[in-house]
Design a protein around this motif. Structure first.
Motif, mmCIF file in Angstrom:
data_model
loop_
_atom_site.group_PDB
_atom_site.id
_atom_site.type_symbol
_atom_site.label_atom_id
_atom_site.label_comp_id
_atom_site.label_asym_id
_atom_site.label_seq_id
_atom_site.Cartn_x
_atom_site.Cartn_y
_atom_site.Cartn_z
ATOM 1 N N CYS A 93 -11.495 0.738 9.006
ATOM 2 C CA CYS A 93 -11.114 0.095 7.551
ATOM 3 C C CYS A 93 -11.331 1.020 6.192
ATOM 4 C CB CYS A 93 -12.359 -1.060 7.173
ATOM 5 S SG CYS A 93 -12.303 -1.672 5.746
ATOM 6 N N TYR A 94 -10.354 1.046 5.615
ATOM 7 C CA TYR A 94 -10.349 2.040 4.462
ATOM 8 C C TYR A 94 -10.608 1.275 3.315
ATOM 9 C CZ TYR A 94 -7.519 5.358 7.696
ATOM 10 O OH TYR A 94 -7.264 6.006 8.894
ATOM 11 N N PRO A 103 0.703 -1.313 -0.112
ATOM 12 C CA PRO A 103 0.048 0.017 0.033
ATOM 13 C C PRO A 103 0.855 1.135 -0.039
ATOM 14 C CG PRO A 103 -0.013 -0.979 2.243
ATOM 15 C CD PRO A 103 0.783 -1.915 1.225
ATOM 16 N N ALA A 104 1.502 1.403 -1.092
ATOM 17 C CA ALA A 104 2.703 2.710 -1.144
ATOM 18 C C ALA A 104 1.865 3.866 -0.963
ATOM 19 C CB ALA A 104 3.561 2.375 -2.502
ATOM 20 N N ASP A 105 0.865 4.169 -1.823
ATOM 21 C CA ASP A 105 0.038 5.181 -1.743
ATOM 22 C C ASP A 105 -0.357 5.495 -0.244
ATOM 23 O OD1 ASP A 105 0.662 5.819 -4.305
ATOM 24 O OD2 ASP A 105 -1.232 4.916 -5.219
ATOM 25 N N MET A 106 -0.927 4.652 0.534
ATOM 26 C CA MET A 106 -1.211 4.793 1.827
ATOM 27 C C MET A 106 -0.139 5.367 2.672
ATOM 28 S SD MET A 106 -4.157 4.804 3.340
ATOM 29 C CE MET A 106 -4.808 4.829 5.072
ATOM 30 N N VAL A 107 0.923 4.469 2.377
ATOM 31 C CA VAL A 107 2.318 4.952 3.343
ATOM 32 C C VAL A 107 2.530 6.481 3.117
ATOM 33 C CG1 VAL A 107 4.590 4.729 3.705
ATOM 34 C CG2 VAL A 107 3.214 2.521 3.283
ATOM 35 N N LEU A 108 2.468 6.731 1.994
ATOM 36 C CA LEU A 108 2.595 8.326 1.707
ATOM 37 C C LEU A 108 1.735 9.412 2.254
ATOM 38 C CD1 LEU A 108 3.697 7.991 -2.192
ATOM 39 C CD2 LEU A 108 5.359 8.344 -0.054
ATOM 40 N N PRO A 138 -10.645 -8.694 9.926
ATOM 41 C CA PRO A 138 -11.940 -8.894 9.494
ATOM 42 C C PRO A 138 -13.007 -8.179 10.290
ATOM 43 C CG PRO A 138 -10.533 -10.876 9.695
ATOM 44 C CD PRO A 138 -9.766 -10.036 10.130
ATOM 45 N N LEU A 139 -12.636 -8.165 11.864
ATOM 46 C CA LEU A 139 -13.515 -7.373 12.551
ATOM 47 C C LEU A 139 -13.415 -5.861 12.528
ATOM 48 C CD1 LEU A 139 -13.136 -10.120 15.495
ATOM 49 C CD2 LEU A 139 -15.391 -9.658 14.037
ATOM 50 N N ILE A 140 -12.489 -5.522 11.938
ATOM 51 C CA ILE A 140 -12.360 -3.845 11.541
ATOM 52 C C ILE A 140 -13.492 -3.364 10.703
ATOM 53 C CG2 ILE A 140 -11.082 -1.804 11.248
ATOM 54 C CD1 ILE A 140 -8.726 -3.454 12.383
ATOM 55 N N VAL A 141 -13.431 -4.059 9.475
ATOM 56 C CA VAL A 141 -14.443 -3.922 8.352
ATOM 57 C C VAL A 141 -15.865 -4.486 8.740
ATOM 58 C CG1 VAL A 141 -13.878 -6.036 7.234
ATOM 59 C CG2 VAL A 141 -14.465 -3.965 6.015
ATOM 60 N N GLU A 142 -15.950 -5.518 9.559
ATOM 61 C CA GLU A 142 -17.421 -6.096 9.962
ATOM 62 C C GLU A 142 -17.443 -6.504 11.508
ATOM 63 O OE1 GLU A 142 -19.267 -8.480 6.849
ATOM 64 O OE2 GLU A 142 -17.328 -8.971 6.595
ATOM 65 N N CYS A 187 -5.614 -5.546 2.598
ATOM 66 C CA CYS A 187 -5.067 -4.366 2.192
ATOM 67 C C CYS A 187 -4.088 -3.778 2.900
ATOM 68 C CB CYS A 187 -5.909 -3.435 1.527
ATOM 69 S SG CYS A 187 -6.821 -2.339 2.799
ATOM 70 N N ASN A 188 -4.334 -3.919 4.297
ATOM 71 C CA ASN A 188 -3.331 -3.377 5.214
ATOM 72 C C ASN A 188 -3.362 -1.697 5.403
ATOM 73 O OD1 ASN A 188 -2.231 -5.581 6.763
ATOM 74 N ND2 ASN A 188 -0.698 -5.932 5.106
ATOM 75 N N HIS A 189 -4.313 -1.278 4.749
ATOM 76 C CA HIS A 189 -4.318 0.291 4.678
ATOM 77 C C HIS A 189 -4.700 0.647 6.334
ATOM 78 C CE1 HIS A 189 -4.331 0.295 0.735
ATOM 79 N NE2 HIS A 189 -4.921 1.731 0.497
ATOM 80 N N CYS A 190 -5.510 -0.274 7.000
ATOM 81 C CA CYS A 190 -5.955 -0.017 8.621
ATOM 82 C C CYS A 190 -4.507 0.171 9.333
ATOM 83 C CB CYS A 190 -6.782 -0.998 9.052
ATOM 84 S SG CYS A 190 -6.100 -2.966 8.862
ATOM 85 N N PHE A 191 -3.537 -0.720 9.054
ATOM 86 C CA PHE A 191 -2.267 -0.526 9.790
ATOM 87 C C PHE A 191 -1.574 0.876 9.592
ATOM 88 C CE2 PHE A 191 2.382 -1.367 9.994
ATOM 89 C CZ PHE A 191 2.388 -1.514 11.468
ATOM 90 N N ILE A 192 -1.583 1.155 8.265
ATOM 91 C CA ILE A 192 -1.012 2.402 8.053
ATOM 92 C C ILE A 192 -1.756 3.675 8.580
ATOM 93 C CG2 ILE A 192 -0.018 3.821 6.342
ATOM 94 C CD1 ILE A 192 1.447 1.372 6.697
ATOM 95 N N GLY A 193 -3.028 3.472 8.397
ATOM 96 C CA GLY A 193 -3.979 4.467 8.945
ATOM 97 C C GLY A 193 -3.912 4.840 10.345
ATOM 98 N N LEU A 194 -3.511 3.685 11.297
ATOM 99 C CA LEU A 194 -3.355 4.212 12.695
ATOM 100 C C LEU A 194 -2.578 5.417 12.943
ATOM 101 C CD1 LEU A 194 -2.586 0.494 14.211
ATOM 102 C CD2 LEU A 194 -4.351 2.119 14.903
ATOM 103 N N TYR A 195 -1.514 5.619 12.131
ATOM 104 C CA TYR A 195 -0.484 6.541 12.485
ATOM 105 C C TYR A 195 -1.183 7.977 11.999
ATOM 106 C CZ TYR A 195 3.365 3.368 12.772
ATOM 107 O OH TYR A 195 4.160 2.275 13.120
#
Length: 394
Positions: free
Chosen positions: A386-387, A264-269, A348-352, A372-380
């Motif tokens: 869920c993204y 998820p490079a764009d999410m990292v950026l 799975p329990l983040i989105v649902e 997609c792991n966007h949730c992990f990056i979004g933590l910051y």
């Protein structure tokens, strides 16, 4: 050391939705919410209303029980991610007790996960294992014991020691990060010594309180923990009085949950510290470099189950597992065919949050999670949500 030859016995007739007791805790079913960083603490480390709402949605959604996101046992054990709930002082008890009471009102048990983030947290280099003083290690041991006592006072049904994911106790356990040659490093038993001392203190104060431990079953570095070492650690955990073991993996950012082939490079950026504030031209230059620092691998279903089965065969305490279990078929096969006691879920329990009820009602047998792991990056960015594979437009 020879790994156990026998595999866990299949239990084909288990109803995964039926109530069951594990390590003295009465769970509503065998699908447990695994510890997830909710980023729902305020600036002072107290729980916010968002944390209560998160747990309420999970409880109403049918989970068998909730393991909290990690809470810091020490003032210097905080994560670098915003919003960690702190648990280093009795002053935290009243507000957290309210959260626990709200969860219990739904008939759902809740387990407090306690942690020190070590070199991965705000303390950073001060907690590099090889240069840490014995006095500091012994102080952190006392902090863990105090936090476990605090968990019982607060009303949590059990406490879980976070020994995984590259945080402090994980750093102490792994030969990849612990190169000490004193009483805190060297052999497996010496690297485990800090956990042994924590458990000694907990059992002295709380002889009967359920203690879970979350462990790495397999680490990405070649010199890290792998199956044989994980089994040895599990046996030591059982000997020291741990009542249940949750098996996970990962020791560094590269291994924090396989994605589906696309980094998820764009999410990292968009959201990662040091990246989000770069000027546009620098982001353009940085983008092709990001995959070098994150894995790009196809997500494998049940990727921690092989290690968990080896651990289950070696110990008599319950063993449950998290990772790559998104669908009802995988839940059932993990419990009924692989012989593990329960499964735990995070993404799975983040989105649902209502996923378990969806499974139980027959309205669906597959999670919507994309891994997609966007949730992990979004933590910051300060919020767990869920993204769904999309970068926010702002």
């Amino acid at each position: 050391m020879t790994l156990p030859a026998t595999a866990p016995a299949p239990t084909a007739n288990v109803d995964v939705f039926a109530p069951f007791t594990m390590a003295g805790v009465n769970f509503r079913n065998r699908i447990i919410r695994s510890a997830t960083d909710e980023a729902a603490g305020d600036a002072q480390g107290y729980p916010t209303d968002r944390l209560s709402k998160t747990y309420s949605r999970l409880a109403k959604g049918g989970v068998g029980g909730i393991i909290t996101g990690y809470m810091s046992v020490s003032a210097d054990g905080e994560t670098a991610i915003p919003g960690m709930v702190m648990f280093e002082s009795d002053a935290r008890i009243p507000k957290l007790a309210q959260v626990v009471e709200e969860v219990h009102a739904t008939g759902t048990p809740i387990v407090a996960q306690i942690a020190h983030c070590g070199a991965e947290g705000v303390a950073g280099k001060a907690f590099k294992i090889d240069r840490l003083s014995s006095d500091t290690i012994e102080r952190v041991i006392d902090d863990y014991v105090a936090a476990a006592i605090r968990a019982k006072k607060t009303g949590y049904d059990a406490v879980e020691l976070h020994l995984a994911h590259g945080y402090f106790l994980s750093q102490m356990l792994s030969p990849h990060t612990n190169h000490r040659r004193d009483q805190w490093g060297g052999s497996t038993e010496k690297r485990f010594h800090i956990v042994e001392e924590i458990m000694r203190g907990i059992r002295k104060a709380l002889p009967d309180y359920p203690v879970f431990a979350k462990v790495n079953g397999d680490e990405s570095p070649k010199d890290g923990i792998h199956a044989e070492e994980a089994v040895r650690i599990a046996r030591l955990l059982e000997q020291t009085g741990v009542n249940a073991i949750e098996v996970s993996c990962a020791i560094d950012f590269k291994a924090m949950g396989p994605g589906k082939g696309n980094v998820p490079a764009d999410m990292v950026l968009w959201g990662y510290p040091g990246m989000k504030d770069l000027p546009a031209f620098a982001k353009k230059l940085a983008r092709p470099m990001i995959p070098k620092f994150m894995q790009s691998t196809e997500a494998k279903p049940k990727f921690n189950v092989p290690a968990a089965k080896k651990i289950k065969a070696a110990v008599d305490v319950p063993v449950f597992v998290v990772g790559g279990i998104h669908d009802l078929a995988d839940v059932r096969s993990t419990i009924c065919e692989d012989g593990l006691d329960a499964v735990s879920m995070s993404r799975p329990l983040i989105v649902e949050p209502g996923l378990v009820n969806k499974f139980k009602s027959g309205k669906g047998e597959t999670s919507r999670c994309l891994s997609c792991n966007h949730c992990f990056i979004g933590l910051y960015a300060g919020q767990m949500r869920c993204y769904y594979g999309k970068v926010p437009q702002n």
